[in-house]
Design a protein around this motif. Sequence first.
Motif: not given
Length: 186
Positions: A68-76, A138-145
């Motif tokens: 959900x970060x909006x970044x392009x995400x690889x399987x890795x 990801x430590x600073x992600x609102x979703x993680x919080x």
Amino acid sequence: MEALDVLLNRVSVPRLIDPAPDAAQREILFSAALRAPDHGQLRPFRFLTVEGAARERLGELLVEALQHSGAEVTQQALDKARLGPLRAPLVVVVIASLQDHFKVPKQEQRITAGCAAHSVLLAAYALGVGAVWRTGELSYSPQVAKGLGLAADEEVMAFLYLGTPQNPPRVAPKVDALEFVSEWHG
């Protein structure tokens, strides 16, 4: 172990295996955190311990946040997020609990929470417990919080990975400390 030995020789230990610190060791780790410099004695921090199957759930939370970060995400990248919390038998989430205070700015409170995290690392080294401080976007992600149950005035400061060192800790590199010091002449 002597205090100066801990301060001069602590290193991160990234390869960690079972067992995690036991109850007596954890009491020492968290007691050390309470000695962090703390203007106003606010204790603007708290800790969550994550172990066992909860580490897998933390990995899934990190995956969801990455998706959900909006970044392009690889399987890795997804696999790395999912497996990250499994790199140690115990993950301690250090949370800054920020308070409105007439005398102590929130930035000072964040620094105190960081000092509390560092105190846990120093105590772990003194006990022979392996430890490494990890963060990342990801430590600073609102979703993680949100997934961790943080309040609106709380922030993740660190994920401390703790366990038994898989290998002997490396030797701290020798650095000329005076290269980082200069005199101010006004």
